[in-house]
Design a protein around this motif. Sequence first.
Motif, short mmCIF file in Angstrom:
data_model
loop_
_atom_site.label_atom_id
_atom_site.label_comp_id
_atom_site.label_asym_id
_atom_site.label_seq_id
_atom_site.Cartn_x
_atom_site.Cartn_y
_atom_site.Cartn_z
N ALA A 68 0.84 -1.20 0.00
CA ALA A 68 0.00 0.00 0.00
C ALA A 68 0.87 1.25 0.00
CB ALA A 68 -0.93 0.00 1.21
N ALA A 69 1.95 1.22 0.76
CA ALA A 69 2.86 2.37 0.83
C ALA A 69 3.58 2.60 -0.50
CB ALA A 69 3.87 2.19 1.95
N THR A 70 3.92 1.51 -1.21
CA THR A 70 4.64 1.67 -2.48
C THR A 70 3.77 2.29 -3.57
OG1 THR A 70 4.08 -0.58 -3.26
CG2 THR A 70 6.14 -0.31 -2.01
N VAL A 71 2.46 2.28 -3.37
CA VAL A 71 1.58 2.94 -4.34
C VAL A 71 1.82 4.45 -4.33
CG1 VAL A 71 -0.83 3.42 -4.96
CG2 VAL A 71 -0.17 1.13 -4.17
N TYR A 72 2.14 5.00 -3.17
CA TYR A 72 2.25 6.45 -3.00
C TYR A 72 3.68 6.94 -2.82
CZ TYR A 72 -2.69 5.68 -2.02
OH TYR A 72 -4.00 5.28 -2.10
N LEU A 73 4.57 6.07 -2.36
CA LEU A 73 5.94 6.48 -2.08
C LEU A 73 6.92 5.74 -2.97
CD1 LEU A 73 5.97 6.42 1.84
CD2 LEU A 73 5.85 8.44 0.38
N PRO A 74 8.09 6.33 -3.22
CA PRO A 74 9.15 5.60 -3.91
C PRO A 74 9.54 4.36 -3.12
CG PRO A 74 9.66 7.95 -3.82
CD PRO A 74 8.48 7.73 -2.92
N LEU A 75 9.92 3.30 -3.83
CA LEU A 75 10.29 2.06 -3.17
C LEU A 75 11.41 2.29 -2.16
CD1 LEU A 75 9.76 -0.99 -3.09
CD2 LEU A 75 11.49 -1.26 -4.89
N ALA A 76 12.36 3.18 -2.49
CA ALA A 76 13.49 3.43 -1.59
C ALA A 76 13.01 4.01 -0.25
CB ALA A 76 14.48 4.38 -2.24
N ASP A 77 12.02 4.90 -0.28
CA ASP A 77 11.51 5.48 0.96
C ASP A 77 10.85 4.42 1.84
OD1 ASP A 77 12.39 7.83 -0.08
OD2 ASP A 77 10.54 8.95 0.29
N VAL A 78 10.07 3.52 1.21
CA VAL A 78 9.39 2.48 1.97
C VAL A 78 10.42 1.53 2.59
CG1 VAL A 78 7.72 0.59 1.86
CG2 VAL A 78 7.38 2.64 0.47
N ILE A 79 11.42 1.17 1.81
CA ILE A 79 12.46 0.27 2.29
C ILE A 79 13.23 0.91 3.45
CG2 ILE A 79 14.66 -0.82 1.67
CD1 ILE A 79 13.48 -1.45 -1.03
N THR A 80 13.35 2.24 3.45
CA THR A 80 14.02 2.91 4.56
C THR A 80 13.39 2.53 5.89
OG1 THR A 80 14.60 4.81 3.18
CG2 THR A 80 14.63 5.15 5.56
N PHE A 81 12.06 2.55 5.94
CA PHE A 81 11.37 2.19 7.18
C PHE A 81 11.59 0.72 7.52
CE2 PHE A 81 8.90 5.90 5.76
CZ PHE A 81 8.96 6.67 6.91
N TYR A 82 11.56 -0.13 6.51
CA TYR A 82 11.71 -1.57 6.77
C TYR A 82 13.13 -1.93 7.17
CZ TYR A 82 7.04 -3.13 5.69
OH TYR A 82 5.69 -3.37 5.77
N LEU A 83 14.10 -1.16 6.75
CA LEU A 83 15.47 -1.45 7.14
C LEU A 83 15.75 -1.01 8.59
CD1 LEU A 83 17.48 -0.74 3.89
CD2 LEU A 83 16.98 -2.93 4.94
N ALA A 84 14.77 -0.40 9.22
CA ALA A 84 14.88 -0.13 10.66
C ALA A 84 14.51 -1.35 11.47
CB ALA A 84 13.98 1.04 11.04
N VAL A 85 13.99 -2.39 10.80
CA VAL A 85 13.55 -3.60 11.50
C VAL A 85 14.65 -4.22 12.36
CG1 VAL A 85 12.83 -6.01 11.13
CG2 VAL A 85 11.64 -4.14 9.97
N PRO A 86 15.92 -4.33 11.88
CA PRO A 86 16.95 -4.92 12.76
C PRO A 86 17.10 -4.21 14.09
CG PRO A 86 17.75 -4.82 10.51
CD PRO A 86 16.45 -4.08 10.54
N ILE A 87 16.89 -2.88 14.11
CA ILE A 87 16.95 -2.15 15.37
C ILE A 87 15.85 -2.65 16.31
CG2 ILE A 87 16.78 0.11 16.44
CD1 ILE A 87 19.27 -0.19 14.75
N PHE A 88 14.62 -2.78 15.77
CA PHE A 88 13.49 -3.25 16.58
C PHE A 88 13.72 -4.68 17.07
CE2 PHE A 88 10.76 -0.45 13.56
CZ PHE A 88 11.14 0.68 14.24
N VAL A 89 14.20 -5.53 16.15
CA VAL A 89 14.35 -6.95 16.49
C VAL A 89 15.50 -7.17 17.47
CG1 VAL A 89 14.87 -9.23 15.56
CG2 VAL A 89 13.29 -7.73 14.36
N THR A 90 16.59 -6.45 17.29
CA THR A 90 17.71 -6.60 18.22
C THR A 90 17.28 -6.22 19.63
OG1 THR A 90 19.34 -6.15 16.49
CG2 THR A 90 20.06 -5.85 18.75
N ALA A 91 16.54 -5.11 19.74
CA ALA A 91 16.03 -4.71 21.05
C ALA A 91 15.02 -5.72 21.58
CB ALA A 91 15.40 -3.32 20.96
#
Length: 302
Positions: A96-119
């Motif tokens: 849904a996000a990729t419909v409105y945002l560039p793929l790179a912007d959406v991936i930016t949020f998803y690449l924060a996942v390791p921070i969440f998972v490590t914690a």
Amino acid sequence: MFATISTAADNRVARMAGIGLMLAGICLFSLGDAIGKYLVRDHSVGQLLLLRALAALLVLSPSIWRYRAEFFRLERPRLQLVRMVLSTVDVAAFFAATVYLPLADVITFYLAVPIFVTAGSAIFLHEPVGWRRWSAVAVGFCGVLIALQPSAQSFTWPALIALCGSAAFASLMLLTRTLRAAPDVVLAATQFAGSLGFGIVMAPIGWVTPSLSDAGMFLLGGVTSVCALLCVNRSLKLAPASVVVPYQYTMIIWAVLFGYAVFGDLPSLATLIGAAIIVAAGLYIFLREQKLGYVPEVSPPV
């Protein structure tokens, strides 16, 4: 003594195999992301999830039949249901996000996942996370920010959708680690079952009959997703989440390659610099795991 050495060697091999499977899974996920972004230009997110899930479950059907008895004795069925919901939220939010945002912007949020998972792995799963690994994850995330340079759109509703999706994905990773005793086919099938249910409800809204080529892309997307999920789920069974999840940073490398191959996007200098930092951080974690070998795990809380 020899048994202890053997156990340490076995655990070291399992960790290395887990890292390799995570790398393969992220490559396949990135390919699936590119396919999905291509398809949502002309088809709704609900239709994408429906046809993608149908293709995936068709591929999985022989294994589902073989392990059919396992579906009637699910480990922690309530957690399995929560995991299925989180998986559906993750996939739906991403596309849904990729419909409105560039793929790179959406991936930016998803690449924060390791921070969440490590914690989360340290807090909820009681996995040991040392300061060196925390530092490597932080350096890798800095590389992500340099490479993707989040735009001024970072605080729009689509961006918030992507952020919610990334939080759901991180929670999904932690639950997968908790439910690692379940067979891989059960974990994969329940995830696609959630997407199928969402698609059945939402797909009729704005349905567009796919062309023959698009139908082939839906099929390819489903097969790719199955392979990616099996790799990631097996990875999380073999090694602690805090060890393998940081390798999701390699997604930026595949984003550059697929972005150029599919959409004709050329990487900027900042992207290349950021990718180099990400790879360096990932290699540091990999080499440190080889040096440390086995670190005893604490059983996750019930």
